[in-house]
Design a protein around this motif. Structure first.
Motif, PDB file in Angstrom:
ATOM      1  N   CYS A  49      45.964  17.174 -25.633  1.00  0.00           N
ATOM      2  CA  CYS A  49      46.075  15.962 -24.820  1.00  0.00           C
ATOM      3  C   CYS A  49      45.883  16.308 -23.341  1.00  0.00           C
ATOM      4  CB  CYS A  49      47.430  15.291 -25.041  1.00  0.00           C
ATOM      5  SG  CYS A  49      47.592  14.420 -26.619  1.00  0.00           S
TER       6      CYS A  49
ATOM      7  N   ALA B 295      42.163   3.877 -17.219  1.00  0.00           N
ATOM      8  CA  ALA B 295      42.245   4.541 -18.529  1.00  0.00           C
ATOM      9  C   ALA B 295      42.666   5.992 -18.376  1.00  0.00           C
ATOM     10  CB  ALA B 295      40.896   4.449 -19.244  1.00  0.00           C
TER      11      ALA B 295
ATOM     12  N   GLN C  80      46.413   6.092 -17.687  1.00  0.00           N
ATOM     13  CA  GLN C  80      47.162   5.826 -18.917  1.00  0.00           C
ATOM     14  C   GLN C  80      47.219   7.074 -19.794  1.00  0.00           C
ATOM     15  OE1 GLN C  80      44.796   2.466 -20.259  1.00  0.00           O
ATOM     16  NE2 GLN C  80      46.446   1.025 -19.784  1.00  0.00           N
ATOM     17  N   ALA C  81      46.080   7.753 -19.912  1.00  0.00           N
ATOM     18  CA  ALA C  81      46.042   8.987 -20.703  1.00  0.00           C
ATOM     19  C   ALA C  81      46.918  10.062 -20.082  1.00  0.00           C
ATOM     20  CB  ALA C  81      44.597   9.477 -20.814  1.00  0.00           C
TER      21      ALA C  81
ATOM     22  N   MET D  17      50.586   9.494 -20.935  1.00  0.00           N
ATOM     23  CA  MET D  17      50.944   9.820 -22.307  1.00  0.00           C
ATOM     24  C   MET D  17      50.860  11.322 -22.569  1.00  0.00           C
ATOM     25  SD  MET D  17      52.072   7.172 -23.622  1.00  0.00           S
ATOM     26  CE  MET D  17      52.231   7.670 -25.322  1.00  0.00           C
TER      27      MET D  17
ATOM     28  N   ALA E 168      51.805   8.920 -30.642  1.00  0.00           N
ATOM     29  CA  ALA E 168      51.605   7.913 -29.589  1.00  0.00           C
ATOM     30  C   ALA E 168      50.695   8.446 -28.494  1.00  0.00           C
ATOM     31  CB  ALA E 168      52.962   7.508 -29.008  1.00  0.00           C
ATOM     32  N   ALA E 169      50.902   9.697 -28.105  1.00  0.00           N
ATOM     33  CA  ALA E 169      50.057  10.298 -27.073  1.00  0.00           C
ATOM     34  C   ALA E 169      48.623  10.453 -27.567  1.00  0.00           C
ATOM     35  CB  ALA E 169      50.627  11.652 -26.662  1.00  0.00           C
TER      36      ALA E 169
ATOM     37  N   ILE F 100      47.024   8.738 -29.755  1.00  0.00           N
ATOM     38  CA  ILE F 100      46.372   7.430 -29.845  1.00  0.00           C
ATOM     39  C   ILE F 100      45.816   7.003 -28.491  1.00  0.00           C
ATOM     40  CG2 ILE F 100      46.821   4.963 -30.198  1.00  0.00           C
ATOM     41  CD1 ILE F 100      48.859   5.903 -32.395  1.00  0.00           C
ATOM     42  N   GLN F 101      46.639   7.102 -27.457  1.00  0.00           N
ATOM     43  CA  GLN F 101      46.172   6.690 -26.132  1.00  0.00           C
ATOM     44  C   GLN F 101      45.081   7.614 -25.613  1.00  0.00           C
ATOM     45  OE1 GLN F 101      46.977   3.846 -24.207  1.00  0.00           O
ATOM     46  NE2 GLN F 101      45.108   4.651 -23.268  1.00  0.00           N
TER      47      GLN F 101
ATOM     48  N   ARG G  54      41.801   6.587 -27.251  1.00  0.00           N
ATOM     49  CA  ARG G  54      41.261   5.335 -26.718  1.00  0.00           C
ATOM     50  C   ARG G  54      40.694   5.529 -25.313  1.00  0.00           C
ATOM     51  NH1 ARG G  54      46.261   1.472 -28.855  1.00  0.00           N
ATOM     52  NH2 ARG G  54      45.356   0.981 -30.901  1.00  0.00           N
ATOM     53  N   SER G  55      41.436   6.217 -24.474  1.00  0.00           N
ATOM     54  CA  SER G  55      40.959   6.453 -23.109  1.00  0.00           C
ATOM     55  C   SER G  55      39.723   7.343 -23.108  1.00  0.00           C
ATOM     56  CB  SER G  55      42.066   7.106 -22.267  1.00  0.00           C
ATOM     57  OG  SER G  55      43.134   6.214 -22.041  1.00  0.00           O
TER      58      SER G  55
ATOM     59  N   ASP H 291      39.462  14.062 -30.415  1.00  0.00           N
ATOM     60  CA  ASP H 291      39.970  12.971 -31.242  1.00  0.00           C
ATOM     61  C   ASP H 291      40.118  13.400 -32.697  1.00  0.00           C
ATOM     62  OD1 ASP H 291      40.623  10.328 -32.160  1.00  0.00           O
ATOM     63  OD2 ASP H 291      38.526  10.056 -32.733  1.00  0.00           O
TER      64      ASP H 291
END
Length: 383
Positions: free
Chosen positions: A245, A289, A292-293, A296, A318-319, A321-322, A325-326, A360
């Motif tokens: 991440c 974005a 946000q990433a 998380m 949860a991390a 997922i974000q 998406r980002s 991902d």
């Protein structure tokens, strides 16, 4: 809560960033990828000299006592520079298995070699049928006199082709996907019965499919409880998720910076395209974005030390997922705003997007973690 780095952490960040900027620019990376090995032993030894390979290990084991924040700092820099050396597989994933499962004697034997750059490790756990289910292990570990015999297959072992030693999971007892009966075994990559099929992944890294045909492992090379390794595996994978991440944030940060710089310099109709309001809005959405990433990723790093495995797993999902998406949004926008040049092999932004796509898929994709999060306790309930 204070999110500022300490003085030592800031020095680490500056040192790693300066080193990669000087010796690991995009042209240097391209030369490394074009080499027969596909990675650089010189770059690996430079990481060792900086103390990065021994960073996560305790000083009493021969390491430097770094924690999740220090790993985050290094992984962000790796993401920006698109480093292809097996840092994640050795100094994050396999290191976590050793720290949480290895005996003091085993750590004393292996950690100094890892820290010096002399020993490369890889964690051989995933299997063709398993997808991302950690308990789904069909590789058998049969007890024999003086040790164990391993038989089975491992797939997409990141860094498996260059690893000197493999930490292999095997099933002592129970049916596939049973949470008990799993062990971890240290296997020499050139041991009799080990067959390694190496290949390059889409993002330029190296991986391997590994076959084990009656590979003997002595008792001294068993990592922890030979029938209760799943908690160690889960914890190591959670630490690796937090690390990638952070790597993704580094790659996204670089993609956003490159895109903004391109908008400032690329001209159309006699003016920089960055003066067009529609493109400004898209760049602003990329920045949102990214932040946000980043938030998380910090949440994942803070959750690494969580003792409750379910709570920790929920945080990692949860991390992830974000991040997914980002990463997709930022990667797509970066390519589109760069135009045709963004898709060329000679330009860095396309390679950043490749790495983000592969992140991902590592340790579970977006859908996998959505399912895992839905099956667990709500984050709001935990709070």
């Amino acid at each position: 809560m204070n999110f500022d780095l300490s003085e030592e952490q800031q020095l680490l960040k500056d040192s790693v960033a300066r080193t990669f900027a000087k010796s690991y620019d995009f042209e240097a990376r391209a030369r490394i990828l074009a080499s027969p090995a596909g990675w650089s032993r010189a770059a690996w030894m430079q990481m060792a000299e900086l103390g990065l390979l021994g960073l996560p290990f305790a000083p009493e084991d021969g390491g430097f006592g770094g924690g999740p924040v220090e790993t985050m700092i290094v992984m962000e820099a790796i993401g920006r520079a698109l480093v292809v050396e097996p840092y994640l597989s050795t100094a994050v994933l396999a290191a976590a298995v050793l720290r949480h499962g290895g005996s003091p004697a085993l750590r004393a034997r292996l950690v100094p070699q890892v820290a010096d750059g002399c020993l490369i490790l890889a964690f051989a756990h995933g299997e063709p049928q398993a997808r991302w289910e950690l308990s789904d292990v069909a590789t058998s570990a049969e007890r024999v006199e003086g040790g164990y015999l391993l038989c089975g297959r491992k797939s997409v072992v990141v860094g498996g082709d260059v690893a000197d030693m493999l930490i292999v999971s095997g099933r002592m007892s129970g049916p596939p996907r049973h949470p008990t009966g799993l062990g971890l075994f240290l296997v020499n990559g050139s041991a009799p019965g080990v067959t390694i099929k190496a290949y390059a992944t889409q993002d330029g890294r190296r991986a391997a499919d590994i076959r084990l045909d009656s590979v003997f492992v002595a008792d001294v090379d068993v990592v922890g409880d030979p029938a209760g390794a799943l908690p160690v595996i889960a914890r190591a994978v959670d630490e690796a998720i937090a690390a990638i991440c952070a790597e993704a944030v580094g790659a996204m940060d670089e993609a956003v910076a490159m895109t903004v710089e391109y908008l400032k310099t690329r001209q159309q109709f006699g003016v920089a395209i960055g003066t067009f309001q529609a493109l400004q809005h898209r760049a602003a959405d990329m920045f949102v974005a990214l932040e946000q990433a980043r938030s998380m990723a910090l949440f994942a790093v803070m959750s690494v030390a969580e003792k409750n495995p379910q709570t920790r797993a929920i945080a990692m999902s949860a991390a992830k997922i974000q991040i997914a998406r980002s990463a997709r949004f930022i990667g797509e926008q970066a390519i589109q705003l760069h135009g045709g040049i963004g898709m060329t092999m000679e330009y860095k932004v396309g390679h950043l997007f490749k790495r983000l796509v592969m992140i991902d898929k590592e340790f579970g994709d977006l859908d996998h973690h959505l399912d895992r999060l839905a099956a667990g306790t709500s984050l709001l309930e935990e709070a």
